[in-house]
Design a protein around this motif. Sequence first.
Motif, PDB file in Angstrom:
ATOM      1  N   MET A 263       0.922  -1.406   0.021  1.00  0.00           N
ATOM      2  CA  MET A 263      -0.037  -0.353   0.078  1.00  0.00           C
ATOM      3  C   MET A 263       0.834   0.978  -0.183  1.00  0.00           C
ATOM      4  SD  MET A 263      -2.878   1.188   2.897  1.00  0.00           S
ATOM      5  CE  MET A 263      -1.656   1.386   4.631  1.00  0.00           C
ATOM      6  N   ARG A 264       0.523   1.693  -0.882  1.00  0.00           N
ATOM      7  CA  ARG A 264       1.273   3.416  -1.023  1.00  0.00           C
ATOM      8  C   ARG A 264       0.813   4.800   0.118  1.00  0.00           C
ATOM      9  NH1 ARG A 264       2.036   5.257  -5.884  1.00  0.00           N
ATOM     10  NH2 ARG A 264       3.367   6.692  -5.605  1.00  0.00           N
ATOM     11  N   GLU A 265       2.081   5.147   0.766  1.00  0.00           N
ATOM     12  CA  GLU A 265       1.233   6.129   1.955  1.00  0.00           C
ATOM     13  C   GLU A 265       0.860   7.211   1.199  1.00  0.00           C
ATOM     14  OE1 GLU A 265       1.549   5.905   5.460  1.00  0.00           O
ATOM     15  OE2 GLU A 265       2.453   4.103   5.320  1.00  0.00           O
ATOM     16  N   PHE A 266      -0.045   8.107   2.234  1.00  0.00           N
ATOM     17  CA  PHE A 266      -1.205   9.101   1.838  1.00  0.00           C
ATOM     18  C   PHE A 266       0.304  10.278   1.420  1.00  0.00           C
ATOM     19  CE2 PHE A 266      -2.939  13.195   2.673  1.00  0.00           C
ATOM     20  CZ  PHE A 266      -3.697  13.251   1.341  1.00  0.00           C
ATOM     21  N   ASP A 267       0.146  11.114   0.522  1.00  0.00           N
ATOM     22  CA  ASP A 267       1.044  11.885   0.501  1.00  0.00           C
ATOM     23  C   ASP A 267       1.259  13.639   0.698  1.00  0.00           C
ATOM     24  OD1 ASP A 267       3.442  13.564  -1.083  1.00  0.00           O
ATOM     25  OD2 ASP A 267       3.125  12.332  -3.040  1.00  0.00           O
ATOM     26  N   TYR A 268       1.857  13.430   1.895  1.00  0.00           N
ATOM     27  CA  TYR A 268       2.078  15.277   2.701  1.00  0.00           C
ATOM     28  C   TYR A 268       2.388  15.819   2.661  1.00  0.00           C
ATOM     29  CZ  TYR A 268      -1.209  12.500   6.322  1.00  0.00           C
ATOM     30  OH  TYR A 268      -2.048  12.256   6.894  1.00  0.00           O
ATOM     31  N   ASP A 269       3.313  16.099   1.133  1.00  0.00           N
ATOM     32  CA  ASP A 269       3.846  16.662   0.213  1.00  0.00           C
ATOM     33  C   ASP A 269       3.541  17.644  -1.024  1.00  0.00           C
ATOM     34  OD1 ASP A 269       5.935  16.113   2.145  1.00  0.00           O
ATOM     35  OD2 ASP A 269       6.659  14.889   1.217  1.00  0.00           O
ATOM     36  N   LEU A 270       1.921  17.389  -1.619  1.00  0.00           N
ATOM     37  CA  LEU A 270       1.237  17.758  -2.620  1.00  0.00           C
ATOM     38  C   LEU A 270       0.652  19.003  -1.474  1.00  0.00           C
ATOM     39  CD1 LEU A 270      -0.625  14.636  -3.984  1.00  0.00           C
ATOM     40  CD2 LEU A 270       1.489  15.714  -4.997  1.00  0.00           C
ATOM     41  N   ASP A 271       0.151  19.654  -2.888  1.00  0.00           N
ATOM     42  CA  ASP A 271      -0.229  21.187  -2.060  1.00  0.00           C
ATOM     43  C   ASP A 271      -1.233  20.967  -2.168  1.00  0.00           C
ATOM     44  OD1 ASP A 271      -0.287  24.298  -2.207  1.00  0.00           O
ATOM     45  OD2 ASP A 271       0.352  24.108  -4.567  1.00  0.00           O
ATOM     46  N   TYR A 272      -1.942  20.429  -1.360  1.00  0.00           N
ATOM     47  CA  TYR A 272      -3.517  20.087  -1.867  1.00  0.00           C
ATOM     48  C   TYR A 272      -4.595  21.258  -1.346  1.00  0.00           C
ATOM     49  CZ  TYR A 272      -2.396  15.751  -0.765  1.00  0.00           C
ATOM     50  OH  TYR A 272      -1.751  14.163  -0.788  1.00  0.00           O
ATOM     51  N   LYS A 273      -4.400  22.719  -1.048  1.00  0.00           N
ATOM     52  CA  LYS A 273      -4.217  23.701  -1.684  1.00  0.00           C
ATOM     53  C   LYS A 273      -4.703  24.310  -3.088  1.00  0.00           C
ATOM     54  CE  LYS A 273      -3.313  25.469   3.137  1.00  0.00           C
ATOM     55  NZ  LYS A 273      -2.684  26.081   3.595  1.00  0.00           N
TER      56      LYS A 273
ATOM     57  N   LEU B 160      -4.924  21.890  -5.825  1.00  0.00           N
ATOM     58  CA  LEU B 160      -5.234  20.406  -6.316  1.00  0.00           C
ATOM     59  C   LEU B 160      -6.536  20.085  -6.650  1.00  0.00           C
ATOM     60  CD1 LEU B 160      -1.817  18.338  -5.800  1.00  0.00           C
ATOM     61  CD2 LEU B 160      -2.625  19.018  -7.496  1.00  0.00           C
ATOM     62  N   ASP B 161      -7.128  19.906  -7.452  1.00  0.00           N
ATOM     63  CA  ASP B 161      -8.609  20.158  -7.295  1.00  0.00           C
ATOM     64  C   ASP B 161      -7.934  18.244  -7.482  1.00  0.00           C
ATOM     65  OD1 ASP B 161     -10.684  18.905  -8.281  1.00  0.00           O
ATOM     66  OD2 ASP B 161     -11.784  20.980  -9.631  1.00  0.00           O
ATOM     67  N   LEU B 162      -8.423  17.233  -6.831  1.00  0.00           N
ATOM     68  CA  LEU B 162      -8.498  15.308  -7.041  1.00  0.00           C
ATOM     69  C   LEU B 162      -9.338  14.955  -7.777  1.00  0.00           C
ATOM     70  CD1 LEU B 162      -5.947  16.592  -5.388  1.00  0.00           C
ATOM     71  CD2 LEU B 162      -5.742  13.596  -4.725  1.00  0.00           C
ATOM     72  N   ARG B 163     -10.868  15.843  -8.054  1.00  0.00           N
ATOM     73  CA  ARG B 163     -11.776  15.255  -8.483  1.00  0.00           C
ATOM     74  C   ARG B 163     -11.120  15.234 -10.418  1.00  0.00           C
ATOM     75  NH1 ARG B 163     -16.153  17.466  -7.513  1.00  0.00           N
ATOM     76  NH2 ARG B 163     -16.631  16.045  -6.418  1.00  0.00           N
ATOM     77  N   GLU B 164     -10.311  16.112 -10.858  1.00  0.00           N
ATOM     78  CA  GLU B 164      -9.746  16.137 -11.781  1.00  0.00           C
ATOM     79  C   GLU B 164      -8.083  15.342 -11.751  1.00  0.00           C
ATOM     80  OE1 GLU B 164     -11.086  17.484 -14.595  1.00  0.00           O
ATOM     81  OE2 GLU B 164     -13.260  18.563 -13.211  1.00  0.00           O
ATOM     82  N   GLN B 165      -8.014  14.728 -10.784  1.00  0.00           N
ATOM     83  CA  GLN B 165      -5.891  14.551 -11.047  1.00  0.00           C
ATOM     84  C   GLN B 165      -6.128  13.925 -10.305  1.00  0.00           C
ATOM     85  OE1 GLN B 165      -3.829  18.266 -10.295  1.00  0.00           O
ATOM     86  NE2 GLN B 165      -3.152  17.219 -11.680  1.00  0.00           N
ATOM     87  N   PRO B 166      -7.413  12.439 -10.299  1.00  0.00           N
ATOM     88  CA  PRO B 166      -7.273  11.296  -9.195  1.00  0.00           C
ATOM     89  C   PRO B 166      -6.147  10.482  -8.919  1.00  0.00           C
ATOM     90  CG  PRO B 166      -8.389  10.799 -11.568  1.00  0.00           C
ATOM     91  CD  PRO B 166      -7.760  12.340 -11.460  1.00  0.00           C
ATOM     92  N   GLU B 167      -5.493  10.331 -10.601  1.00  0.00           N
ATOM     93  CA  GLU B 167      -3.757   9.943 -10.239  1.00  0.00           C
ATOM     94  C   GLU B 167      -2.798  10.552  -9.169  1.00  0.00           C
ATOM     95  OE1 GLU B 167      -3.164  13.470 -13.051  1.00  0.00           O
ATOM     96  OE2 GLU B 167      -4.674  12.194 -12.293  1.00  0.00           O
TER      97      GLU B 167
ATOM     98  N   LEU C 219      -7.772  17.653   3.946  1.00  0.00           N
ATOM     99  CA  LEU C 219      -6.598  17.797   3.175  1.00  0.00           C
ATOM    100  C   LEU C 219      -7.278  18.357   1.395  1.00  0.00           C
ATOM    101  CD1 LEU C 219      -3.524  16.244   4.089  1.00  0.00           C
ATOM    102  CD2 LEU C 219      -4.210  19.066   4.635  1.00  0.00           C
ATOM    103  N   VAL C 220      -8.652  17.160   1.164  1.00  0.00           N
ATOM    104  CA  VAL C 220      -8.215  17.033  -0.465  1.00  0.00           C
ATOM    105  C   VAL C 220      -9.400  17.638  -0.846  1.00  0.00           C
ATOM    106  CG1 VAL C 220      -9.213  14.737  -2.241  1.00  0.00           C
ATOM    107  CG2 VAL C 220      -7.523  14.211  -0.201  1.00  0.00           C
ATOM    108  N   GLU C 221      -9.685  18.249  -1.880  1.00  0.00           N
ATOM    109  CA  GLU C 221     -10.541  18.959  -2.404  1.00  0.00           C
ATOM    110  C   GLU C 221     -10.736  18.813  -3.359  1.00  0.00           C
ATOM    111  OE1 GLU C 221     -11.799  21.205  -1.006  1.00  0.00           O
ATOM    112  OE2 GLU C 221     -10.716  22.400   0.258  1.00  0.00           O
ATOM    113  N   PRO C 222     -11.620  18.582  -3.732  1.00  0.00           N
ATOM    114  CA  PRO C 222     -12.910  19.681  -3.662  1.00  0.00           C
ATOM    115  C   PRO C 222     -13.860  19.069  -2.326  1.00  0.00           C
ATOM    116  CG  PRO C 222     -13.199  18.422  -5.694  1.00  0.00           C
ATOM    117  CD  PRO C 222     -12.182  18.144  -5.227  1.00  0.00           C
TER     118      PRO C 222
END
Length: 166
Positions: free
Chosen positions: A1-11, A13-20, A33-36
Amino acid sequence: MREFDYDLDYKNLDLREQPELYRVGRGEQGVLLVEPYKSEILPHWRFATPDIARESSETIYQMFLDYLASNDFVGADMARKFIQMGYTRARRYANHKGGKKYKGAVPDDKKGQSGSHGREELPRQIEDPIKAESARIFKEKWDMCRENETYLKMKAEHRERYKDIE
């Protein structure tokens, strides 16, 4: 299992658009953290009384089902995390008046991450039956999320699809 990446700029990022970019991680990692999704789900998240917890858990569970129906695994997983957090926070308040579980402040470099971070755990107090009931209500919905066949299939597919992306 890959760890959650706390280093991304979540403010930004739109993870609906970038689910990868999304990693399930452990438990509730990244729930705030994870928007929207944070902005969509957080306004419904409450656990102060059993009635409030019931309304909140039902609303968020419906969101979970709606995300699944929209083939949005990240949204479904975030809804599951909010439901899980409803359980864990209500249990914390049931066991610790005021919700403070550890002695001392969270170290600056660990803010937003769960865990004791080396701090001493405070002793449990007499259980608050209202918060314990709120926790039970969220636990019921959390179990429903974790057992949902569509969710489990989408989770496995998400992990497989994005396992090689750094």
